[in-house]
Design an enzyme around this catalytic site. Structure first.
Site, PDB file in Angstrom:
ATOM      1  N   HIS A  12      31.429  34.408  31.837  1.00 33.19           N
ATOM      2  CA  HIS A  12      30.976  34.195  33.219  1.00 33.19           C
ATOM      3  C   HIS A  12      32.018  33.476  34.081  1.00 33.19           C
ATOM      4  O   HIS A  12      31.664  32.770  35.020  1.00 33.19           O
ATOM      5  CB  HIS A  12      29.635  33.447  33.228  1.00 33.19           C
ATOM      6  N   HIS A  59      26.208  24.448  35.064  1.00 32.33           N
ATOM      7  CA  HIS A  59      27.408  23.605  34.929  1.00 32.33           C
ATOM      8  C   HIS A  59      27.267  22.365  35.818  1.00 32.33           C
ATOM      9  O   HIS A  59      28.019  22.192  36.773  1.00 32.33           O
ATOM     10  CB  HIS A  59      28.654  24.392  35.313  1.00 32.33           C
ATOM     11  N   HIS A 193      37.590  29.017  25.315  1.00 27.71           N
ATOM     12  CA  HIS A 193      38.259  28.346  26.435  1.00 27.71           C
ATOM     13  C   HIS A 193      38.016  26.845  26.378  1.00 27.71           C
ATOM     14  O   HIS A 193      36.982  26.392  25.917  1.00 27.71           O
ATOM     15  CB  HIS A 193      37.867  28.914  27.795  1.00 27.71           C
ATOM     16  N   GLU A 240      29.799  27.494  24.596  1.00 29.61           N
ATOM     17  CA  GLU A 240      28.892  28.368  25.370  1.00 29.61           C
ATOM     18  C   GLU A 240      28.447  29.576  24.551  1.00 29.61           C
ATOM     19  O   GLU A 240      27.378  30.157  24.806  1.00 29.61           O
ATOM     20  CB  GLU A 240      29.585  28.854  26.654  1.00 29.61           C
TER      21      GLU A 240
HETATM   22  C1  DHB Z   1      35.815  28.274  33.987  1.00 30.13           C
HETATM   23  C2  DHB Z   1      34.524  27.757  34.117  1.00 30.13           C
HETATM   24  C3  DHB Z   1      33.531  28.174  33.261  1.00 30.13           C
HETATM   25  O1  DHB Z   1      32.254  27.744  33.400  1.00 30.13           O
HETATM   26  C4  DHB Z   1      33.783  29.058  32.249  1.00 30.13           C
HETATM   27  O2  DHB Z   1      32.776  29.375  31.413  1.00 30.13           O
HETATM   28  C5  DHB Z   1      35.049  29.580  32.116  1.00 30.13           C
HETATM   29  C6  DHB Z   1      36.067  29.182  32.989  1.00 30.13           C
HETATM   30  C7  DHB Z   1      36.888  27.858  34.930  1.00 30.13           C
HETATM   31  O3  DHB Z   1      36.650  26.957  35.740  1.00 30.13           O
HETATM   32  O4  DHB Z   1      37.982  28.450  34.865  1.00 30.13           O
HETATM   33 FE    FE Z   2      31.036  28.159  31.784  1.00 32.66          FE
END
Ligand code: DHB
Ligand code: FE
Length: 284
Positions: A12, A59, A193, A240
């Site tokens: 997402h 978030h 990530h 996540e």
């Molecule tokens: C970012 C934010 C998110 O919530 C995520 O799942 C992936 C990347 C971001 O800020 O780049």
């Molecule tokens: Fe996220």
């Protein structure tokens, strides 16, 4: 009766939403990301789901350190796209399905999962970016959406096992609703990530692809993976991915039915700071 016909899984990444909203999806950087969703966009036009049960995480938008529900079910009639600092995304209002959501609340809570019920809530990129990826930029979203927000932001987070179990309870709930509805369940967030600290920028292709293999073939085994493995291997925000186990737990094979068909599998690096993964599983 209502039936869960398919599950959809997708990252997402907020920058994907921004790329669409700002007309940049045709740029060289973004083209290969959006290409991974060409199949799904056509597929979902044929599938015409009535309702999407959308598992995502907030978030620190609707919730904050003031209030941290582990599993929050959106029982309201509508949910407004949130302002995350740059104004709300120019996307349609999200319309819920209060009757089905109330039925799911009754069934899942009586099955011993202590849900938080949310009648009023704004929804952030965790919910709207997956809708944009699968539906593009319509005037109105073509179906109802029941938001299901999972806390994967503030520790302690729920285990993969708990997520897999709650998915099974959601399946039982949906399939005992006395109205003919085509329901999809989506698991969103991930893949690997990490957005902060010394390991910011971490991406683990091999681990992500193994996660997809295991999610398809043996989700019960995958569900036993402890949270620390997600964080170590897929980064702090890789956690996540436990939400994908909720959608997978709601598929027919987990309840003794046939194996699902893999309609789409896609993986791409990079998109902003993250890896993008996407899967479509259809019940048979
Ligand atoms: C970012 C934010 C998110 O919530 C995520 O799942 C992936 C990347 C971001 O800020 O780049
Ligand atoms: Fe996220």
């Amino acid at each position: 009766m209502a039936r869960i016909t398919a599950s959809v899984y997708t990252s997402h990444v907020p920058a994907i939403g921004a790329a669409l909203d700002l007309g940049k999806s045709g740029e060289d950087y973004w083209k290969p990301v959006f290409a991974g969703y060409d199949f799904g966009k056509e597929w979902i036009k044929e599938q015409k789901p009535d309702v999407i049960f959308l598992v995502y995480n907030d978030h620190a938008t609707a919730f904050s350190l003031d209030l941290i529900p582990t599993f929050a079910l959106g029982t309201g009639a509508s949910f407004t796209p949130a302002d995350e600092g740059w104004g709300p995304r120019p996307v349609p209002m999200v319309h819920g399905h209060p009757e089905l959501a109330a039925h799911i609340a009754q069934s899942v809570i009586q099955d011993d999962f202590d849900l938080t019920l949310v009648n009023k809530m704004e929804v952030d990129h965790g919910l709207t970016v997956p809708l944009s990826l699968m539906f593009g930029q319509p005037e109105a979203w073509p179906c109802k959406v029941i938001p299901f927000a999972v806390n994967v932001v503030q520790y302690p987070v729920p285990s993969g096992r708990r997520c897999f179990q709650i998915g099974q309870a959601i399946r039982k709930a949906v399939e005992s609703f006395d109205e003919d509805l085509n329901v999809q369940i989506w698991g969103t967030g991930g893949m690997s990530h990490q957005l902060q600290g010394p390991r910011a920028g971490l991406i683990n292709r091999e681990w992500d692809n193994r996660f997809l293999d295991r999610l398809i073939a043996d989700p019960a085994d995958l569900s036993t993976m402890p949270h620390i493995d997600y964080v170590r291997e897929a980064g702090s925000e890789g956690i996540e991915l436990v939400m994908w186990l909720i959608a997978r737990g709601a598929m027919a094979d987990v309840a003794g039915g046939a194996q699902p068909t893999v309609k789409q599998r896609f993986y791409h690096v990079p998109a902003s700071n993250t890896a993008v993964g996407h899967l479509i599983l259809e019940n048979n």
